[in-house]
Design a protein around this motif. Structure first.
Motif, PDB file in Angstrom:
ATOM      1  N   TYR A  57      23.775   0.778  10.630  1.00 28.35           N
ATOM      2  CA  TYR A  57      23.283   0.639  12.131  1.00 28.35           C
ATOM      3  C   TYR A  57      23.244   1.870  12.375  1.00 28.35           C
ATOM      4  O   TYR A  57      21.800   2.754  12.243  1.00 28.35           O
ATOM      5  CB  TYR A  57      23.637  -0.499  13.108  1.00 28.35           C
ATOM      6  CG  TYR A  57      23.070  -0.002  14.157  1.00 28.35           C
ATOM      7  CD1 TYR A  57      21.889  -0.747  14.435  1.00 28.35           C
ATOM      8  CD2 TYR A  57      23.383   0.538  15.073  1.00 28.35           C
ATOM      9  CE1 TYR A  57      20.933  -0.498  16.147  1.00 28.35           C
ATOM     10  CE2 TYR A  57      22.246   1.131  16.527  1.00 28.35           C
ATOM     11  CZ  TYR A  57      20.961   0.548  16.127  1.00 28.35           C
ATOM     12  OH  TYR A  57      20.344   0.608  17.440  1.00 28.35           O
ATOM     13  N   ASP A  58      24.422   2.634  12.162  1.00 25.64           N
ATOM     14  CA  ASP A  58      24.567   4.525  11.915  1.00 25.64           C
ATOM     15  C   ASP A  58      23.570   4.764  11.289  1.00 25.64           C
ATOM     16  O   ASP A  58      23.329   6.062  11.957  1.00 25.64           O
ATOM     17  CB  ASP A  58      25.992   4.488  12.371  1.00 25.64           C
ATOM     18  CG  ASP A  58      27.055   4.443  13.362  1.00 25.64           C
ATOM     19  OD1 ASP A  58      26.164   3.852  14.516  1.00 25.64           O
ATOM     20  OD2 ASP A  58      27.808   3.677  13.729  1.00 25.64           O
ATOM     21  N   MET A  63      15.544   3.322  13.821  1.00 23.60           N
ATOM     22  CA  MET A  63      14.642   3.406  15.731  1.00 23.60           C
ATOM     23  C   MET A  63      15.945   4.270  15.785  1.00 23.60           C
ATOM     24  O   MET A  63      14.770   4.955  17.063  1.00 23.60           O
ATOM     25  CB  MET A  63      16.587   2.050  15.610  1.00 23.60           C
ATOM     26  CG  MET A  63      16.312   1.830  17.544  1.00 23.60           C
ATOM     27  SD  MET A  63      15.110   1.195  18.312  1.00 23.60           S
ATOM     28  CE  MET A  63      15.198   0.076  18.079  1.00 23.60           C
ATOM     29  N   ASN A  64      16.599   4.929  15.247  1.00 23.25           N
ATOM     30  CA  ASN A  64      17.500   6.276  16.128  1.00 23.25           C
ATOM     31  C   ASN A  64      17.242   7.291  15.259  1.00 23.25           C
ATOM     32  O   ASN A  64      18.359   7.209  14.850  1.00 23.25           O
ATOM     33  CB  ASN A  64      19.110   5.873  16.960  1.00 23.25           C
ATOM     34  CG  ASN A  64      19.597   4.773  17.790  1.00 23.25           C
ATOM     35  OD1 ASN A  64      18.644   4.793  18.629  1.00 23.25           O
ATOM     36  ND2 ASN A  64      19.641   3.732  17.599  1.00 23.25           N
ATOM     37  N   PRO A  66      17.743  10.887  16.169  1.00 18.19           N
ATOM     38  CA  PRO A  66      18.244  12.337  16.331  1.00 18.19           C
ATOM     39  C   PRO A  66      17.484  13.465  15.023  1.00 18.19           C
ATOM     40  O   PRO A  66      18.623  14.648  14.863  1.00 18.19           O
ATOM     41  CB  PRO A  66      19.225  12.712  16.351  1.00 18.19           C
ATOM     42  CG  PRO A  66      19.523  11.796  14.426  1.00 18.19           C
ATOM     43  CD  PRO A  66      18.789  10.883  14.657  1.00 18.19           C
ATOM     44  N   LYS A 195      20.138  11.990   7.674  1.00 20.75           N
ATOM     45  CA  LYS A 195      21.660  11.374   9.316  1.00 20.75           C
ATOM     46  C   LYS A 195      22.603  11.139   8.349  1.00 20.75           C
ATOM     47  O   LYS A 195      23.705  10.976   9.358  1.00 20.75           O
ATOM     48  CB  LYS A 195      20.614  10.448   9.629  1.00 20.75           C
ATOM     49  CG  LYS A 195      21.147   9.476  10.632  1.00 20.75           C
ATOM     50  CD  LYS A 195      20.314   7.604  10.986  1.00 20.75           C
ATOM     51  CE  LYS A 195      20.840   7.907  12.419  1.00 20.75           C
ATOM     52  NZ  LYS A 195      20.173   6.413  13.067  1.00 20.75           N
ATOM     53  N   ASN A 199      25.482  12.827  10.034  1.00 25.97           N
ATOM     54  CA  ASN A 199      27.166  11.486  10.532  1.00 25.97           C
ATOM     55  C   ASN A 199      28.297  11.452   9.758  1.00 25.97           C
ATOM     56  O   ASN A 199      29.060  10.698  10.350  1.00 25.97           O
ATOM     57  CB  ASN A 199      26.538  10.007  11.087  1.00 25.97           C
ATOM     58  CG  ASN A 199      25.879  10.609  12.597  1.00 25.97           C
ATOM     59  OD1 ASN A 199      26.254  11.511  13.108  1.00 25.97           O
ATOM     60  ND2 ASN A 199      24.762   9.637  12.232  1.00 25.97           N
ATOM     61  N   PRO A 385      10.991   4.190  18.064  1.00 22.19           N
ATOM     62  CA  PRO A 385      11.717   3.724  17.555  1.00 22.19           C
ATOM     63  C   PRO A 385      12.146   5.150  18.056  1.00 22.19           C
ATOM     64  O   PRO A 385      11.384   5.924  19.764  1.00 22.19           O
ATOM     65  CB  PRO A 385      11.121   5.124  16.445  1.00 22.19           C
ATOM     66  CG  PRO A 385       9.738   5.450  16.719  1.00 22.19           C
ATOM     67  CD  PRO A 385       9.677   3.920  17.075  1.00 22.19           C
ATOM     68  N   ASN A 386      13.126   5.454  19.006  1.00 24.18           N
ATOM     69  CA  ASN A 386      14.219   6.589  20.158  1.00 24.18           C
ATOM     70  C   ASN A 386      13.912   7.883  18.937  1.00 24.18           C
ATOM     71  O   ASN A 386      14.961   8.072  18.466  1.00 24.18           O
ATOM     72  CB  ASN A 386      15.406   6.218  20.302  1.00 24.18           C
ATOM     73  CG  ASN A 386      15.575   7.418  21.152  1.00 24.18           C
ATOM     74  OD1 ASN A 386      15.779   7.965  22.138  1.00 24.18           O
ATOM     75  ND2 ASN A 386      17.208   7.362  21.165  1.00 24.18           N
ATOM     76  N   THR A 388      14.817  12.316  18.707  1.00 16.18           N
ATOM     77  CA  THR A 388      15.402  13.149  20.376  1.00 16.18           C
ATOM     78  C   THR A 388      15.152  14.258  19.289  1.00 16.18           C
ATOM     79  O   THR A 388      14.930  14.046  18.105  1.00 16.18           O
ATOM     80  CB  THR A 388      16.827  12.525  20.820  1.00 16.18           C
ATOM     81  OG1 THR A 388      17.215  12.646  19.720  1.00 16.18           O
ATOM     82  CG2 THR A 388      16.170  11.608  21.332  1.00 16.18           C
TER      83      THR A 388
END
Length: 388
Positions: A57-58, A63-64, A66, A195, A199, A385-386, A388
């Motif tokens: 998920y991370d 969805m997320n 950054p 990503k 991370n 989607p988020n 940022t």
């Protein structure tokens, strides 16, 4: 279980691009994406997934996303308010290019520079292997990723693919076998790789990716698009298909092309008679592509694609197409400069793309239509989607 968080939060929300990042990120190797499908499924041993593991998920960019933080990681800064950077992303300069070898040049549909860069990288030791999109051997209308290590493998994957392809499912396998890997990627694949790096979720994978060749991307499409074109527009049964290309055939530029097992060939122009482009891109786009804001693979090392707006002028110089390339990072600059110096790629500086790039339909879709669609979806309470 953690996988349910990924499945319910991303896949069932229509935000999965089937990029495959989760498959390579999973330390237990429990996920896979079936050919032509959208979203991962749990394989054998799913009960072994640790309860507190959220890596899949991370890692997911669906969805997320950054984006600003990833931009800072790649370039050391975010893009400025300069209208050129706002439209085209952070880059050093822009080139119009094509492969010098005429046979390789004619193999591609837009200059064949991506193929030539991979071949040059593999032959000089800059790369040990590359991940590319090709056609499945058993179902040749479906697109799948391959690991290639020589010219023949690269050229077998030449020309544009408009079907869903889970490129990032092979990241772990490729970087386990090879130390210097190149990846040909659409924007969502690029996001997944960046990503992972940001991370620190799969350091062996990201440390061994030498260069990302990003592609301009209007959308990826469900595999049903090819099935429709073959069966309904060209009247060929799927079981009779020996070969298929979205942009194939003998003529440069290509159109939807199919060869049957008895040797017959049929084709349809890209735009003529409500041909492949309007049919496929209007009717069969993946849901995540309707809320994607990145047309030019802004976070890649090199961003490559058709030169819209100048193609008629450029084809007077060389009739077999040109590749526009945004040189974005030091890694991208290293391989393109090496290829130019070796004489395998012809390149001309072109820093006026902002004047003609808006003619590209991907620009209007990704920069204007899709952000407005996100606003409407928020109003309706639909998943978005988020970013940022």
């Amino acid at each position: 279980m953690p996988f349910e968080k990924l499945f319910e939060g991303v896949v069932n929300s229509g935000l999965c691009s089937s990029c495959g990042t989760c498959v390579s990120a999973c330390p237990q190797h429990l996920l896979n994406i079936p050919l032509g499908e959208v979203g991962p499924e749990k394989g054998p041993g799913k009960e072994d997934c640790p309860e507190k593991c959220n890596i899949c998920y991370d890692a997911c960019p669906g969805m997320n996303l950054p984006y600003g933080a990833m931009e800072e990681m790649v370039f050391g800064r975010k893009r400025t308010e300069n209208p050129v950077e706002q439209m085209l992303g952070i880059h050093k300069y822009h080139l119009v290019t094509h492969a010098v070898d005429q046979k390789i040049h004619q193999t591609g549909v837009a200059g064949a520079s991506v193929s030539m860069l991979l071949i040059h990288g593999l032959e000089t030791g800059f790369l040990d292997a590359a991940i590319v999109a090709g056609y499945d051997k058993d179902k040749p209308w479906q697109v799948r990723p391959y690991i290639v290590t020589e010219q023949g493998g690269v050229l077998s994957a030449a020309r544009s693919k408009y079907g869903v392809c889970s490129i990032n499912t092979l990241l772990a396998e490729a970087t386990d076998k090879y130390e210097r890997v190149g990846v040909v990627a659409c924007p969502c694949h690029v996001w997944g790789i960046r990503k992972l790096a940001m991370n620190n979720l799969a350091p062996k994978v990201t440390n061994r990716i030498k260069v990302i060749l990003g592609l301009y991307c209007l959308a990826q499409n469900y595999s049903l698009a090819a099935e429709y074109m073959i069966t309904q527009r060209m009247s060929v049964k799927l079981e009779d298909v020996a070969a298929f290309q979205y942009r194939g055939g003998a003529d440069f530029g290509g159109g939807t092309w199919v060869k049957t097992k008895d040797g017959q060939e049929r084709s349809m122009g890209l735009l003529a008679n409500w041909g492949m482009v309007p049919t496929v891109f209007i009717g069969y786009q993946m849901e995540r592509c309707f809320v994607c804001h990145d047309h030019l693979s802004d976070l890649a090392d090199l961003s490559c694609g058709d030169v819209w707006g100048r193609h008629e002028e450029l084809e007077k110089k060389s009739p077999y197409g040109w590749t526009g390339i945004f040189v974005r990072t030091d890694a991208g600059e290293e391989i393109i400069n090496s290829a130019i110096k070796a004489g395998v790629i012809h390149a001309e500086r072109d820093d006026n793309m902002i004047e003609y790039y808006p003619t590209n339909p991907g620009h209007s879709k990704k920069r204007f239509a899709n952000p407005k669609r996100i606003e409407y979806r928020k109003r309706y309470g639909w998943p978005v989607p988020n970013i940022t």
